[in-house]
Design a protein around this motif. Sequence first.
Motif, short mmCIF file in Angstrom:
data_model
loop_
_atom_site.label_atom_id
_atom_site.label_comp_id
_atom_site.label_asym_id
_atom_site.label_seq_id
_atom_site.Cartn_x
_atom_site.Cartn_y
_atom_site.Cartn_z
N ARG A 1 0.94 -1.16 -0.01
CA ARG A 1 0.01 -0.14 -0.06
C ARG A 1 0.84 1.19 0.12
O ARG A 1 0.46 2.30 0.07
N CYS A 2 1.95 1.11 0.02
CA CYS A 2 3.18 2.25 0.08
C CYS A 2 2.66 3.36 -0.83
O CYS A 2 2.13 3.07 -2.01
N TRP A 3 2.44 4.74 -0.52
CA TRP A 3 1.76 5.55 -1.03
C TRP A 3 2.38 6.13 -2.62
O TRP A 3 1.87 6.69 -3.43
N TYR A 4 4.07 5.89 -2.35
CA TYR A 4 4.56 6.14 -3.60
C TYR A 4 4.10 4.98 -4.75
O TYR A 4 3.91 5.14 -5.98
N TYR A 5 4.24 3.86 -4.12
CA TYR A 5 3.73 2.78 -5.24
C TYR A 5 2.51 2.78 -5.75
O TYR A 5 2.31 2.63 -6.86
N ARG A 6 1.39 3.18 -4.92
CA ARG A 6 0.08 3.17 -5.39
C ARG A 6 -0.31 4.65 -6.07
O ARG A 6 -1.34 4.74 -6.77
N CYS B 1 8.63 3.99 -8.72
CA CYS B 1 9.76 3.99 -7.73
C CYS B 1 10.47 2.64 -7.87
O CYS B 1 9.90 1.81 -8.82
N LEU B 2 11.19 2.24 -7.14
CA LEU B 2 12.00 0.92 -7.24
C LEU B 2 11.28 -0.10 -7.27
O LEU B 2 11.24 -1.12 -7.90
N LYS B 3 10.33 -0.36 -6.55
CA LYS B 3 9.28 -1.80 -6.64
C LYS B 3 8.44 -1.65 -8.12
O LYS B 3 8.15 -2.73 -8.37
N TYR C 1 11.33 6.18 -2.84
CA TYR C 1 11.06 7.37 -2.42
C TYR C 1 10.82 7.45 -0.81
O TYR C 1 10.80 8.67 -0.44
N ALA C 2 10.57 6.45 -0.42
CA ALA C 2 10.22 6.25 1.20
C ALA C 2 11.79 6.61 1.84
O ALA C 2 11.60 6.96 2.92
N VAL C 3 12.99 6.43 1.23
CA VAL C 3 14.00 6.53 1.88
C VAL C 3 14.11 7.99 2.19
O VAL C 3 14.43 8.35 3.66
N PRO D 1 16.35 -2.86 -0.37
CA PRO D 1 16.38 -1.46 -0.96
C PRO D 1 15.06 -0.71 -0.92
O PRO D 1 14.99 0.30 -1.09
N VAL D 2 14.11 -1.61 -0.88
CA VAL D 2 12.55 -1.01 -0.62
C VAL D 2 12.18 -1.12 0.80
O VAL D 2 12.46 -1.99 1.54
N TYR D 3 11.19 -0.18 1.05
CA TYR D 3 11.02 -0.05 2.57
C TYR D 3 9.33 -0.25 2.83
O TYR D 3 8.89 0.01 3.86
N ILE D 4 8.78 -1.03 1.86
CA ILE D 4 7.57 -1.27 2.19
C ILE D 4 7.20 -2.20 3.34
O ILE D 4 8.16 -2.61 3.95
N VAL D 5 6.06 -2.10 3.71
CA VAL D 5 5.72 -2.87 4.85
C VAL D 5 4.50 -3.95 4.16
O VAL D 5 3.84 -3.41 3.44
S1 SF4 Z 1 8.80 1.55 -0.20
FE1 SF4 Z 1 10.04 2.50 -1.70
S2 SF4 Z 1 10.31 1.24 -3.55
FE2 SF4 Z 1 8.93 0.37 -1.99
S3 SF4 Z 1 6.84 0.91 -2.96
FE3 SF4 Z 1 7.27 2.50 -1.55
S4 SF4 Z 1 8.67 4.10 -2.62
FE4 SF4 Z 1 8.16 2.01 -3.97
#
Ligand code: SF4
Lengths: 324, 706, 216
Positions: A119-124, A130-132, A139-141, A155-159
Amino acid sequence: MENFAYVNAADVEQVPSLLSDDWTETKMIAGGTDLLGELKEYIETPKKVVNLKSIPGLDKINADASGLAIGALVTLTDIAAHPTIQHHYTVLAEAAGSVASPQIRNVGTLGGNLCQRPRCWYYRNPDIICLKKGGDTCYAVEGLNKYHAIFGGGPVYIVHPSDTAPALIALGATAKIVGPNGERTMPLEDFFVLPDVNPQRENVLEPNEVLTEVHVPQPKMGTKSTYLKVRERGSFDFALSSVAAHFEMSGGTCSKANVVLGGVAPIPWRSVEAEAALNGKRITDAVAKQAGEAAVANAEPMTDNGYKVTLTQNIVSRAAMRLA
Amino acid sequence: MASWGRPENSRLIGKRVQRLSGADKATGKAKYTFDINRPGLLYGHILRSSVAHATITHIDLSAAEALPGVKAAIPLIEPGKRVRFEGQEIAAVAATTDDIARDALRLIQVDYDELDYVVDMEDAKEAGAPQIRDDWEGNQSEPRVDERGDLEAGFAEAAVEVEATYHAPVQTHVCLETHGNVAEWDGDNLTVWASTQAVFGTRQNLARHFELPENQVRVITEHMGGGFGSKFGPGVEGVTVAKLARITGAPVKLMLTRKDEHLVGGNRPSMTQTVRAGAAQDGRFVAYDMSGYGTGGIGSGAGFTGPYVYHVPNYRTEKSAVAINAGSARAMRAPGHPQGAFAMDSLMDELAEKLNIDPLEFRRINGDSDARRDRIRQAEYTLGAQEIGWHRRNRVPGSGTGVKKRGIGVGCGLWGGGGGPGTEARVTIHASGAVEATTGTQDIGTGIRTVIAMIVAEELGLRPQDITVKVGDTAPGLPSRGSGGSQTIGSVAPVIKTAAMAAKRKLFAHIAPMVEADPGNLRAVGGRIRTESDLRMSISWKEATGYLGMETISEGGEWDENLRVGDTAGVQFADVEVDTETGLVKVIKIVAVQDCGLVVNRLTTESQINGAVIMGLGYALLEERIMDDQTGKMINANLEDYKVPGTMEIPEIVSIAYDTDRKITGIGEPPTIPTAGAIANAVYNAIGVRIRELPITPDKVLNALG
Amino acid sequence: MSKEKEKDQTQGTSISRRSFLKGVGTGAVAASVAPSVLIDAETAAEAQMGEEITRAKIKLDINDKAYEVEVESRTTLLSVLRDGFDTSGNRVDLTGAKPICERGECGGCTVQVDGKAVYSCMTLALDAQGKQITTVEGLADGDQLHPVQEAFVQHDALMCGFCTPGFVVAAKSFLDQNPSPSHEEIKEGLAGNICRCGTYPFIFEAVKTASRKMGG
Ligand code: SF4
Ligand SMILES: Cc1cc2nc3c(=O)[nH]c(=O)nc-3n(C[C@@H](O)[C@@H](O)[C@H](O)COP(=O)(O)OP(=O)(O)OC[C@H]3O[C@@H](n4cnc5c(N)ncnc54)[C@H](O)[C@@H]3O)c2cc1C
Ligand code: FES
Ligand code: FES
């Protein structure tokens, strides 16, 4: 959403042949509550969508002495309301009941819950690659990471968003997967993969594999379990942090603790540290407190999510006390 | 002189009357703009900038135009021009289905020459930040300075001082029916079904735009799914849909998507204020020195109140707006007040604590700056304190034991809302007995339709459901104001009342000779007309109107200042429970004591108060537009990450309508003002750590508790 | 943040902001414009397993009435209800269910499918074949409102009313499952719906009243 070719799968064996070995080509649909969100945002634009709901028999729960067999199409409502699950696999009933809203639980399936995307808001966001999604920045970094991982990131930080996954792992569940080369079974714990293995996926599935069933061994006599989920918005929300706890008890002491965290790592996060702090102990306030502290000893918070460390510590202790 | 009469003489006014549109709404029959399906209807959508700041170098619509089903594709910005926020309009399409219209947007090629952007207020103020508004130098407006009394002397008198910075986020309206319209041309006549708070304002705007006489534009708003201040004109989307309809020669519906709505549908500006304040040993508030700003996105205004409510003899304030690359602010439910009230009421508690005075007592001492309001407010304090159990609060904040800690807090608000002249209305009585009340206001969910029926029915001795209320249409040519500022009822009710009185007088004059009575002696009661002196003379309403024969009575009314009142005072108390392990704040109970003037419909008044409190609760605990620095985007433009209260957030709400006045006032906005301050103070009372930034989310609570 | 800073962060990467933007607008819509496979209603009803459908005539049972509609694979049930035409060219025109978020986040589009509350915006029309669909328009019996609807009116559990149809259907489905709920259960049972006007307190009362009326 873009149009696609819709195909009903006749049976489990047919599914792999209907699916491409390229992730972008085909997708499966079960309840659709996650998939349609992705399609509407053009996160995915598959040419073909394979309907699993046409497969007979996958919507059954079988409970016997060997444990619990839950088909991938069983809805979360049915899991939460199942008397045997409520009594003997409490953590699972509570987890399923804590997912989203009644309407989503009525159609959302176990398979879909375990295989749902982040559900990461950058991903959605359809305008952010983003990387995913095959881009090269997470972008979460550097960005807004209040809801992101405190364990296992990079390298990605989703939950991982699933509520049922931590519960099932705490119960020692195994997953049955069918692919072009037939069936394979593995502990559900091994089903999920960290982003350093594959930043674009959350589990071991190949594009043409389907999760068909989850099996949960019958808990020993005297086990207790619970799911504790903290969400910012009580009405429905993903977990800020959650804990699935399943303890085998013998004579007042915890002989074996299973503690799996949700909402804090790219996969359901088994806290071996918390388990070690609990194993063989009589659960007192002090022990519960130690378990909480142990659970977060190795946490690596990001800029905005340090609160999750405190939160997780506290709810691990709370869950332990609930089972004391 | 017209008056609302004595309470004991009112049959309907002040009672609980079911909303007239209730059954239509509960069965799905009610048609909103979103539901208007005209024959041959096309669907429109708008392509919006995906970047925060850029020069548009090229727009290529050809692929979209070539898509089967697309009937029109038009640019909404000229190449060479700048887009200044994510969501700004670039092009629009109309197509035979909604899906095709959305497909077409994806085929439009836009070349952006990207410019530096800034979406953070603090960054925007810095020298060298990208310039957002052409009419400003830098991104901060010229501060407005207000002074009163002698600040130096005030501080000299102060025994205690507090210096603090308070912050409130940008809140979006989240109208559940998004902004939008259906437009249809018939020659040079334009009909627009609009999701608007102002049918006449929208008509004027469209007429001007298309250079038409106003009577060639008709705007209809039968039912409307929420505005909260954001829906007063056609907007870009309204003009666009009319253009698309003209080009295609077909009716076109263009409703914003949920994401559009967050990006361009308006918002409440943020607020950051730093204040130094002092109070004397005896509890008098003596000095207030505040400087603050907020952002209204690319808009120019971001005002907020302060000092607020309480009597502050010496102050200096400096307020400004900061522009950022984000969607423009619009009026939102009590513009400027909730943010100001949150800061002021937090400050009041901080001062009271330093003085070691009960916060309520401190408020009593520093009464309302207005005498009438002060009288009411003091009474409201007493009522509310009793209802919440003020004595139960922690004398020492945070001193409760256990993991879950309870706390109680108070907050205040004030509002104008008296309404004004400019409404025309007619009450029509037909020989059949049918009665119509017609005016150009619109029922945006406030229940004005029912109130109009009640007032007419009260006057004519009928039941509310006997009255056909025609609102939300410009066609009858009876203008009224936009429904905003809690002005509707104060503007409309007096005119309706006097029109009904006039129609009744006319009816009595007509039938008096037939029944051999003196018209002055006739009364309309319980669906009958009778004489006051001779109770035997009584005819049914229908018999009476039957005497009209071929005639119809249709009377206008006049606005009468004496029938309404402004300047209301409200006080709210919050009882909260804070889970110190999870940081979750649960509101257990809110007591809202609200000066309501004369309550017309007690049922819908309570609904309004509940709703306002709940919106205030969202502001306090959940809601925030989150802008992402790295991408210039609003990162939570949906209803998952932009969190509005749902069922689980709802506390017990006790609404006490403090209605001592026999004059009408609007109530849509005032009860949303005090909520956030009351909750913030209750949280402090529970945990003993002050959170000066809304929304009060678990991360902030846990971080504060350390 | 400035574009300069942005550039620093993405240095050494192959994707510039410009190109990720390009990646957006150019998405192919091939599927939606490709010649569609049309199959008639009979075959669609029991669409051959493994057969690829991009567009089909299907039958839907809505409020005990059979509708034959032509849909694309991507067409949602919500869009059929509100914007669909039957094959004789008549509008379905069941606009009670509202598109508020279209993402499963608000409940405005709630309808019953085989007796269960679902979000029609997150349901494909194809997946609703062979099921009993009940919308808010199907609850009243002629002029006789359903007890839930009656109670909503009585308690003023509606203001602007835009969320109301979704709430009414959700409340009805909830009471079907739990005829005499507690206050807390009502809150949980209706947690999938949002009302921006804030009618919740009166909705809770309405559900209690309806429960009593329905003999719960
Ligand atoms: S945590 Fe980073 S790589 Fe993963 S979905 Fe979000 S922005 Fe993309
Ligand atoms: C507003 C909202 C709130 C939510 N809140 C929560 C929450 O609190 N907790 C939570 O856990 N979830 C939440 N969800 C996610 C919700 O979609 C899932 O919980 C649901 O269980 C998904 O099931 P589904 O059958 O609808 O999945 P689908 O949408 O059909 O599928 C999801 C994904 O899994 C794949 N898939 C489905 N079945 C299989 C299978 N058998 N084998 C392999 N792949 C498969 C699909 O291809 C798709 O990519 C929420 C969703 C929404 C929209
Ligand atoms: S419109 Fe379907 S859930 Fe919001
Ligand atoms: S009544 Fe307006 S959104 Fe619920």
